[in-house]
Structures are given as C-alpha cells and as structure tokens.
Design a protein around this motif. Structure first.
Motif, short mmCIF file in Angstrom:
data_model
loop_
_atom_site.label_atom_id
_atom_site.label_comp_id
_atom_site.label_asym_id
_atom_site.label_seq_id
_atom_site.Cartn_x
_atom_site.Cartn_y
_atom_site.Cartn_z
N ASN A 127 -7.90 1.29 -21.57
CA ASN A 127 -7.85 2.20 -20.42
C ASN A 127 -8.24 1.49 -19.13
O ASN A 127 -7.62 1.68 -18.08
CB ASN A 127 -8.78 3.39 -20.64
N THR A 128 -9.27 0.64 -19.21
CA THR A 128 -9.76 -0.03 -18.01
C THR A 128 -8.68 -0.90 -17.38
O THR A 128 -8.38 -0.78 -16.19
CB THR A 128 -10.99 -0.89 -18.34
N PHE A 129 -8.10 -1.78 -18.16
CA PHE A 129 -7.14 -2.71 -17.58
C PHE A 129 -5.79 -2.05 -17.33
O PHE A 129 -5.06 -2.47 -16.42
CB PHE A 129 -7.03 -3.96 -18.46
N ASN A 130 -5.46 -1.04 -18.09
CA ASN A 130 -4.28 -0.25 -17.78
C ASN A 130 -4.41 0.34 -16.38
O ASN A 130 -3.47 0.32 -15.58
CB ASN A 130 -4.13 0.86 -18.82
N ALA A 131 -5.61 0.83 -16.05
CA ALA A 131 -5.85 1.41 -14.73
C ALA A 131 -5.88 0.34 -13.65
O ALA A 131 -5.32 0.52 -12.56
CB ALA A 131 -7.17 2.19 -14.74
N VAL A 135 -3.24 0.15 -10.45
CA VAL A 135 -3.70 0.17 -9.06
C VAL A 135 -3.24 -1.10 -8.34
O VAL A 135 -2.83 -1.06 -7.17
CB VAL A 135 -5.23 0.30 -8.98
N ARG A 136 -3.26 -2.24 -9.02
CA ARG A 136 -2.79 -3.49 -8.40
C ARG A 136 -1.34 -3.34 -7.95
O ARG A 136 -0.97 -3.78 -6.85
CB ARG A 136 -2.93 -4.65 -9.38
N SER A 137 -0.52 -2.75 -8.79
CA SER A 137 0.89 -2.54 -8.44
C SER A 137 1.02 -1.63 -7.22
O SER A 137 1.77 -1.92 -6.28
CB SER A 137 1.63 -1.93 -9.63
N GLU A 138 0.28 -0.53 -7.21
CA GLU A 138 0.37 0.43 -6.12
C GLU A 138 -0.21 -0.16 -4.83
O GLU A 138 0.30 0.10 -3.73
CB GLU A 138 -0.35 1.72 -6.49
N LEU A 139 -1.26 -0.95 -4.95
CA LEU A 139 -1.85 -1.60 -3.79
C LEU A 139 -0.86 -2.57 -3.15
O LEU A 139 -0.72 -2.63 -1.92
CB LEU A 139 -3.13 -2.35 -4.19
N SER A 140 -0.16 -3.33 -3.97
CA SER A 140 0.84 -4.26 -3.45
C SER A 140 1.94 -3.51 -2.71
O SER A 140 2.37 -3.93 -1.63
CB SER A 140 1.45 -5.07 -4.61
N TYR A 141 2.38 -2.40 -3.29
CA TYR A 141 3.39 -1.59 -2.62
C TYR A 141 2.89 -1.07 -1.28
O TYR A 141 3.61 -1.11 -0.27
CB TYR A 141 3.80 -0.41 -3.52
N ALA A 142 1.65 -0.60 -1.25
CA ALA A 142 1.08 -0.04 -0.02
C ALA A 142 1.00 -1.09 1.08
O ALA A 142 1.20 -0.78 2.27
CB ALA A 142 -0.31 0.54 -0.30
N ILE A 143 0.71 -2.33 0.71
CA ILE A 143 0.63 -3.41 1.69
C ILE A 143 2.00 -3.67 2.30
O ILE A 143 2.16 -3.77 3.52
CB ILE A 143 0.05 -4.67 1.04
N LEU A 431 -5.79 -10.43 -2.23
CA LEU A 431 -5.41 -9.22 -2.96
C LEU A 431 -6.45 -8.86 -4.01
O LEU A 431 -6.83 -7.69 -4.18
CB LEU A 431 -4.05 -9.41 -3.63
N GLU A 432 -6.92 -9.87 -4.74
CA GLU A 432 -7.87 -9.60 -5.82
C GLU A 432 -9.20 -9.09 -5.30
O GLU A 432 -9.81 -8.19 -5.89
CB GLU A 432 -8.08 -10.87 -6.65
N ARG A 433 -9.68 -9.64 -4.18
CA ARG A 433 -10.95 -9.14 -3.63
C ARG A 433 -10.80 -7.72 -3.12
O ARG A 433 -11.72 -6.90 -3.24
CB ARG A 433 -11.45 -10.08 -2.53
N MET A 434 -9.65 -7.41 -2.55
CA MET A 434 -9.39 -6.04 -2.12
C MET A 434 -9.35 -5.12 -3.33
O MET A 434 -9.88 -4.00 -3.31
CB MET A 434 -8.07 -5.96 -1.35
N LEU A 435 -8.75 -5.59 -4.40
CA LEU A 435 -8.67 -4.80 -5.63
C LEU A 435 -10.06 -4.56 -6.22
O LEU A 435 -10.36 -3.47 -6.72
CB LEU A 435 -7.76 -5.51 -6.63
#
Length: 458
Positions: A127-131, A135-143, A431-435
């Motif tokens: 569950n943790t890494f699925n989440a 979020v990483r995918s959605e964050l990239s899209y938002a950027i 990206l990773e620090r923002m994540l």
C-alpha cells in the motif's frame, strides 16, 4: 484482455451487473462457507473484496486462488458492500493468471522500509509504495501542467555532456574505452574515446536551458540528473529527477515569485486529485500532513537574508553539530530549525556568500554575495535552488578563470553573454525531495522506483 478497472467499479453504477475484473491478491481469509480476497489492479489505492462461495469453488481451487500475490481474472456480479459506499464482487468464474507460492515475501506481517528496499521489484505492491508512485505520477503531471498553462516550452537537455554545471567534480564518466595499460595520459585516453574528449552524465540541464531561454523566453527541462556524490544520507541519491525552468528578462525577485506560484499550484493539485493517498500518508506517516500542505497553499512564504538567518541561528540557543558562521553553507539541521521551529513554514533564504555558490550566479554590488536563494521547507530542508544568472561577460569569465575551470568547456555558455545578453533567472526543483515533502516519506530511497546510491544498484 477485456476487463473493467476496479477503480471504475468502486466509483458506482455497477451494482447488480456482471463484470470481468483483474488484479493481484493483496490479502485473503477463509471461513466455513465462503472465502474472501482483497484484489488490487493498480488503478487506485483501495482494494476490492471478492467473495468466493464454497458451493461453487472447492477448497483445492481456493488454495491457489487465495495465495498472496497471485494474479486473477474474476467474472462475477457486483454487490453492495457491508459498509456504506463500498461494493464487492461475488465470484462466478475465476482464472488463475499467475500463481504465487509461499516464498512470496510480502506476507500479512508489517515489513520495515529497510527490508522493502531489498526487493524494489516487489515493494510497489504494498500500500505504501503503491501510494508513493501514484502520487509521483500525479506530481509530475501537475508540474507539466503548471508550466504549460503559463506559457513555458518543454525542452530536452542532453544527458551526456562535456561540462560540469555545478563545478563540484561529481560527474559520472561516460566512456567506451576499457582498461588500456598502453595509454600514458588522460589526454591520450580521451582521444581514443567516443567523443574524442572527456564526457559525463549531466548534473543539471541548466546551461543548455539558458541557451534555449535566450531564444524561446520561458522554458523548462524535466529529466534525470546524476551526481557521483558519496553522501549516504536520507536526502541524497546518485540518480534523481530535476525540474529546471529558465526565464529570460527575469531577476531574482521574479523567479522567487514563479517558484512560489509553482509550489502552491502543484500542492493544490495533489490535495484535490490524490485525496486517498494524502489521507493514507496523513494517517500512517505524518499526522497533520494535509493541514500542513493546505497551509502552504494558503499562506505567504517567508523570506530572510542569509546574514539574518545566520544571526537567527546563533541566537536560537540550540547546540548544532555543524558551526554557524557567515560564509559557511547551511546544513540540514540549520535549515530544519529555520523552517520547523522559527518560521514554521517554507522560507526563501536569499543573498548567499559568493564563495559557497556556483560560478554562474549573479554577483551582488557588495562583491561578497550573489543573487541566489534556496527554498527551505519543513521536514525536508532545501527543495529548490534558485538564482539570477550572471549576465556580464567579464564577470563570468573571471569567475570561471578564478575557479580553475576549463574555459573551452564553457565557450558556448560565455557566448550567450556576448550576443544579446539579458537578465535571466532559473531554479532547480528536485522531484524526489518535493515528493518527500508532500508524502511525509523520510528517505529519498523510498520515493524513487529503483534508487541508485553508493554500492547499491538493484
């Protein structure tokens, strides 16, 4: 294979209908007359319960179908679940697409993050890494969305480069020449190599980004960068992704405003579009996370001069491991005090000493500092490094020379200051620090699919 995503089924409208779904068994349990499996197909964080009637399925069949990690195709009827706004599927026909034996390491017990890092090929099923990676995918899209909406052009800077943007010597070498005892010098070695000169993996797309900005005005790069930095900390990795906008006709104040708008925009996007995941991280990793992020969206960021930040740290009454003196770089413990305890929100520290910053930053009139800023955020520290670039040819030439850098590597970069130079600025966002900041994850290794760190290449 025709099937309906479980996310779509859980969204409503399928109760009473027969469907075909696919997924992996995350948990399972057995009872006298029925058995249950929680299925997940990756389309959302939550699982969907599948009910197996033992009048239809034998215990022998169920022994393989209920194995954790097994991949199933299920044909069944959607029924309303026991809890409000939930549904389940009563199985009628099930096909085992891929079995999973008892050696499957993700059993029901809770695993440590350290253990999960040893199995990067499987940890995304938790569950943790699925989440995290959703979020990483959605964050990239938002950027991407933010920059496109604001008139920026997306450009691709090279991964293989002949220059070291940061000048720190932390470049991974790129070569086609193996060990050759007959080569007597570095010059001879480079002549035999593919490019006929020394080459490495990029540490930043900034220098190329400046080239593009002098023609297109507003650009951004978004890609992998590499640092051969032997730093075994929770914030460092050898390969990471950076977002680097570059803006012509912009000074330090302009770029600070752009960085602020971007941070607020992408966080607001995540709060709206990743509600399940944000709730998960708030409950499991950082209580109060959602409130913290909403506060970032709603409040003004602080701004403090580097010299004033040094005085704040000196007067804090804290005992720091690293010394606090003007002219020294801020360490994580210093950044965390400023953000977590003093300002209690993101803060831009501006006007750093010239000697501790990169050669390309604009020199302030005092000759001692540069028009540079770092955005520090609570819980992480620095996530953005930002500056106005030096537009004066003579000053930039002297800085490169004084630092002992190879002039031929920066000839094209210097040319930009000879042919229509303008004030321009940019920043780099990891990206990773923002994540890490938006999820509450405390280690960069846990927000990269396959982390690359010293002595670790899984």
């Amino acid at each position: 294979m025709q099937h309906v995503d479980l996310k779509e089924i859980r969204s409503g409208g399928y109760v009473g209908k027969k469907v075909t779904v696919c997924g992996w068994v995350r948990t399972s349990r057995d009872s006298k007359n029925v058995a249950f499996a929680e299925l997940n197909d990756g389309s959302e964080l939550n699982h969907t319960q599948v009910v197996f009637d033992k009048a239809v399925f034998s215990d022998k069949e169920l022994s393989s179908l209920l194995s954790l990690g097994s991949a199933l195709s299920v044909v069944g009827t959607v029924e309303k679940g026991m809890k409000d706004e939930t549904c389940e599927i009563r199985a009628e026909k099930v096909t085992l697409l891929g079995g999973s034996d008892t050696a499957y390491p993700l059993q029901k017990k809770r695993h440590t993050m350290e253990f999960l890092r040893t199995i990067p090929h499987l940890r995304v099923r938790t569950n943790t890494f699925n989440a995290v990676f959703r979020v990483r995918s959605e964050l990239s899209y938002a950027i991407h969305e933010f920059f496109h909406k604001n008139g920026y052009y997306y450009v691709h800077s090279p991964i293989i480069t002949g220059s070291d943007c940061e000048g720190a010597g932390e470049v991974f070498k790129v070569t086609t020449v193996g060990y050759d005892p007959t080569v007597k010098s570095e010059e001879d070695y480079n002549k035999k190599d593919f490019f006929g000169r020394s080459a490495g993996l990029t540490v930043s797309g900034q220098l190329e980004g400046e080239v593009m900005a002098t023609a297109l005005g507003k650009i951004y790069t978004f890609g992998p960068t590499f640092r051969a930095e032997n730093s075994n900390t929770p914030r460092h990795a050898a390969e990471f992704w950076q977002i680097e906008p570059e803006v012509a006709f912009a000074d330090i104040d302009d770029i600070i405003g752009i960085a602020t708008d971007m941070i607020k925009s992408i966080i607001a996007h995540l709060l709206k579009n990743c509600a399940q995941e944000m709730k998960f991280f708030d409950e499991r990793f950082e209580p109060g996370l959602i409130a913290k992020l909403q506060n970032v969206v709603d409040s003004e960021f602080a701004r403090v001069d580097y010299a004033d930040a040094i005085e704040i740290l000196k007067k804090s009454g804290k005992t720091f491991v690293y010394p606090v003196e003007w002219g020294l770089d801020l360490q994580t413990e210093h950044e965390r005090y400023l953000t977590d305890e003093f300002f209690k929100k993101p803060v831009f520290v501006v006007n750093y000493p010239r000697k501790i910053k990169s050669f390309y930053m604009k020199q302030n009139p005092d000759g001692k500092t540069v028009a540079a800023t770092d955005l520090l955020v609570p819980g992480v520290g620095e996530i953005i490094g930002c500056s106005e670039r030096e537009a004066d040819y003579d000053k930039l030439l002297k800085e490169i020379t004084d630092r002992g850098m190879k002039l031929s590597d920066y000839a094209n970069y210097l040319d930009l200051r000879k042919f229509g130079s303008v004030p321009h600025s940019g920043f780099g966002l990891g990206l990773e620090r923002m994540l890490m900041y938006v999820t509450g994850m405390s280690n960069i290794r846990d927000v990269i699919e396959f982390p690359r760190t010293k002595d670790d290449l899984k």
